[in-house]
Design a protein around this motif. Structure first.
Motif, PDB file in Angstrom:
ATOM      1  N   ALA A  54       0.816  -1.212   0.000  1.00 18.29           N
ATOM      2  CA  ALA A  54       0.000   0.000   0.000  1.00 18.29           C
ATOM      3  C   ALA A  54       0.855   1.271   0.000  1.00 18.29           C
ATOM      4  CB  ALA A  54      -0.952   0.001   1.193  1.00 18.29           C
ATOM      5  N   ASN A  55       2.055   1.216   0.599  1.00 17.53           N
ATOM      6  CA  ASN A  55       2.931   2.387   0.647  1.00 17.53           C
ATOM      7  C   ASN A  55       3.777   2.543  -0.618  1.00 17.53           C
ATOM      8  OD1 ASN A  55       4.953   0.465   0.862  1.00 17.53           O
ATOM      9  ND2 ASN A  55       5.540   1.005   2.949  1.00 17.53           N
ATOM     10  N   GLY A  56       3.556   1.655  -1.620  1.00 16.08           N
ATOM     11  CA  GLY A  56       4.282   1.739  -2.883  1.00 16.08           C
ATOM     12  C   GLY A  56       5.536   0.891  -2.940  1.00 16.08           C
ATOM     13  N   HIS A  57       5.974   0.345  -1.808  1.00 10.92           N
ATOM     14  CA  HIS A  57       7.164  -0.511  -1.789  1.00 10.92           C
ATOM     15  C   HIS A  57       6.904  -1.767  -2.610  1.00 10.92           C
ATOM     16  CE1 HIS A  57      10.854  -2.304  -0.320  1.00 10.92           C
ATOM     17  NE2 HIS A  57      10.169  -3.407  -0.019  1.00 10.92           N
ATOM     18  N   GLU A  58       7.878  -2.167  -3.446  1.00 10.41           N
ATOM     19  CA  GLU A  58       7.731  -3.347  -4.285  1.00 10.41           C
ATOM     20  C   GLU A  58       8.656  -4.464  -3.827  1.00 10.41           C
ATOM     21  OE1 GLU A  58       8.450  -2.015  -8.292  1.00 10.41           O
ATOM     22  OE2 GLU A  58       6.433  -1.167  -8.462  1.00 10.41           O
ATOM     23  N   VAL A  59       8.132  -5.680  -3.831  1.00  8.25           N
ATOM     24  CA  VAL A  59       8.905  -6.873  -3.514  1.00  8.25           C
ATOM     25  C   VAL A  59       8.858  -7.764  -4.750  1.00  8.25           C
ATOM     26  CG1 VAL A  59       9.113  -8.890  -2.013  1.00  8.25           C
ATOM     27  CG2 VAL A  59       8.261  -6.711  -1.079  1.00  8.25           C
ATOM     28  N   VAL A  60      10.026  -8.010  -5.354  1.00  3.53           N
ATOM     29  CA  VAL A  60      10.124  -8.826  -6.556  1.00  3.53           C
ATOM     30  C   VAL A  60      10.610 -10.212  -6.147  1.00  3.53           C
ATOM     31  CG1 VAL A  60      11.282  -9.061  -8.795  1.00  3.53           C
ATOM     32  CG2 VAL A  60      10.574  -6.796  -7.979  1.00  3.53           C
ATOM     33  N   PHE A  61      10.038 -11.248  -6.762  1.00  5.02           N
ATOM     34  CA  PHE A  61      10.455 -12.608  -6.439  1.00  5.02           C
ATOM     35  C   PHE A  61      10.401 -13.492  -7.683  1.00  5.02           C
ATOM     36  CE2 PHE A  61       5.898 -12.476  -5.913  1.00  5.02           C
ATOM     37  CZ  PHE A  61       5.451 -13.683  -6.424  1.00  5.02           C
ATOM     38  N   TRP A  62      11.082 -14.619  -7.618  1.00  3.38           N
ATOM     39  CA  TRP A  62      11.024 -15.626  -8.680  1.00  3.38           C
ATOM     40  C   TRP A  62      11.054 -17.019  -8.058  1.00  3.38           C
ATOM     41  CZ3 TRP A  62      14.962 -19.123  -8.851  1.00  3.38           C
ATOM     42  CH2 TRP A  62      16.169 -18.754  -8.260  1.00  3.38           C
ATOM     43  N   GLN A  63      10.494 -17.980  -8.775  1.00  3.78           N
ATOM     44  CA  GLN A  63      10.476 -19.379  -8.364  1.00  3.78           C
ATOM     45  C   GLN A  63      10.605 -20.243  -9.609  1.00  3.78           C
ATOM     46  OE1 GLN A  63       6.491 -19.163  -6.693  1.00  3.78           O
ATOM     47  NE2 GLN A  63       7.331 -19.561  -4.662  1.00  3.78           N
ATOM     48  N   GLU A  64      11.343 -21.358  -9.478  1.00  4.84           N
ATOM     49  CA  GLU A  64      11.406 -22.342 -10.553  1.00  4.84           C
ATOM     50  C   GLU A  64      10.986 -23.686  -9.995  1.00  4.84           C
ATOM     51  OE1 GLU A  64      15.177 -22.257 -12.571  1.00  4.84           O
ATOM     52  OE2 GLU A  64      14.735 -20.295 -13.448  1.00  4.84           O
ATOM     53  N   PHE A  65      10.065 -24.332 -10.716  1.00  4.86           N
ATOM     54  CA  PHE A  65       9.493 -25.614 -10.316  1.00  4.86           C
ATOM     55  C   PHE A  65       9.932 -26.671 -11.322  1.00  4.86           C
ATOM     56  CE2 PHE A  65       6.702 -22.177  -9.148  1.00  4.86           C
ATOM     57  CZ  PHE A  65       6.251 -22.485  -7.884  1.00  4.86           C
ATOM     58  N   GLU A  66      10.301 -27.862 -10.832  1.00  6.11           N
ATOM     59  CA  GLU A  66      10.611 -28.982 -11.712  1.00  6.11           C
ATOM     60  C   GLU A  66       9.897 -30.217 -11.187  1.00  6.11           C
ATOM     61  OE1 GLU A  66      14.371 -31.341 -13.722  1.00  6.11           O
ATOM     62  OE2 GLU A  66      14.756 -29.774 -12.264  1.00  6.11           O
ATOM     63  N   GLU A  67       9.123 -30.858 -12.061  1.00  3.70           N
ATOM     64  CA  GLU A  67       8.358 -32.033 -11.651  1.00  3.70           C
ATOM     65  C   GLU A  67       9.276 -33.136 -11.137  1.00  3.70           C
ATOM     66  OE1 GLU A  67       5.767 -33.269 -14.824  1.00  3.70           O
ATOM     67  OE2 GLU A  67       4.387 -31.615 -14.444  1.00  3.70           O
ATOM     68  N   ARG A  68       8.818 -33.810 -10.083  1.00  8.81           N
ATOM     69  CA  ARG A  68       9.492 -34.968  -9.490  1.00  8.81           C
ATOM     70  C   ARG A  68       8.427 -36.024  -9.263  1.00  8.81           C
ATOM     71  NH1 ARG A  68      14.001 -33.552 -11.052  1.00  8.81           N
ATOM     72  NH2 ARG A  68      15.437 -32.438  -9.725  1.00  8.81           N
ATOM     73  N   GLY A  69       8.296 -36.957 -10.185  1.00 11.60           N
ATOM     74  CA  GLY A  69       7.235 -37.942 -10.084  1.00 11.60           C
ATOM     75  C   GLY A  69       5.953 -37.374 -10.657  1.00 11.60           C
TER      76      GLY A  69
END
Length: 140
Positions: free
Chosen positions: A54-69
């Motif tokens: 709400a205060n304009g602060h940005e949080v950037v993130f990333w995730q990588e998923f790889e199937e297992r079974g």
């Protein structure tokens, strides 16, 4: 029987809003979310996201998923490593932990083709400290 959810089921651009709170119930405010999920081929998916507070602060993130079974996956992100599993009720559960003991347990519920509900529990050395709930809609 319903088909199991999978990591490639929610590719595309997702946007929405959410709220955060402490475990005590104290409201920490609202935020917006933008999330892009794309296939990297060979049962791999990358998610790039941005949370705007709400205060304009940005949080950037990333995730990588790889199937297992057939229903499980490994997870690597800027917040740590872990894994998860998808279930027959259109829900997936993930867990990722950093080396310092900070972790995130996330439940993702797919409500049809265009809506996701997400609940993140933030943990510090195994103790829940904050909750983040989000509802995202598919944009493309």
């Amino acid at each position: 029987a319903r088909a199991h959810a999978g990591i490639t089921d929610t590719l595309g651009l997702w946007e929405g809003t959410g709220t955060a709170s402490e475990v005590s119930g104290k409201d920490l405010g609202a935020f917006t979310v933008t999330l892009t999920r794309k296939s990297l081929g060979n049962a791999k998916v990358r998610a790039d996201g941005k949370v705007t507070l709400a205060n304009g602060h940005e949080v950037v993130f990333w995730q990588e998923f790889e199937e297992r079974g057939p229903n499980g996956f490994q997870l690597v992100s800027n917040n740590g490593t872990g894994g998860g599993r998808c279930f027959a009720n259109a829900i997936c559960q993930t867990y990722e932990e950093r080396a310092d003991g900070h972790a995130f347990a996330t439940t993702i519920a797919k409500d049809g083709a265009s809506t996701l509900r997400i609940l993140v529990t933030e943990l510090d050395h195994g103790k829940a400290v904050r909750f983040f709930q989000q509802t995202l809609s598919k944009r493309s």
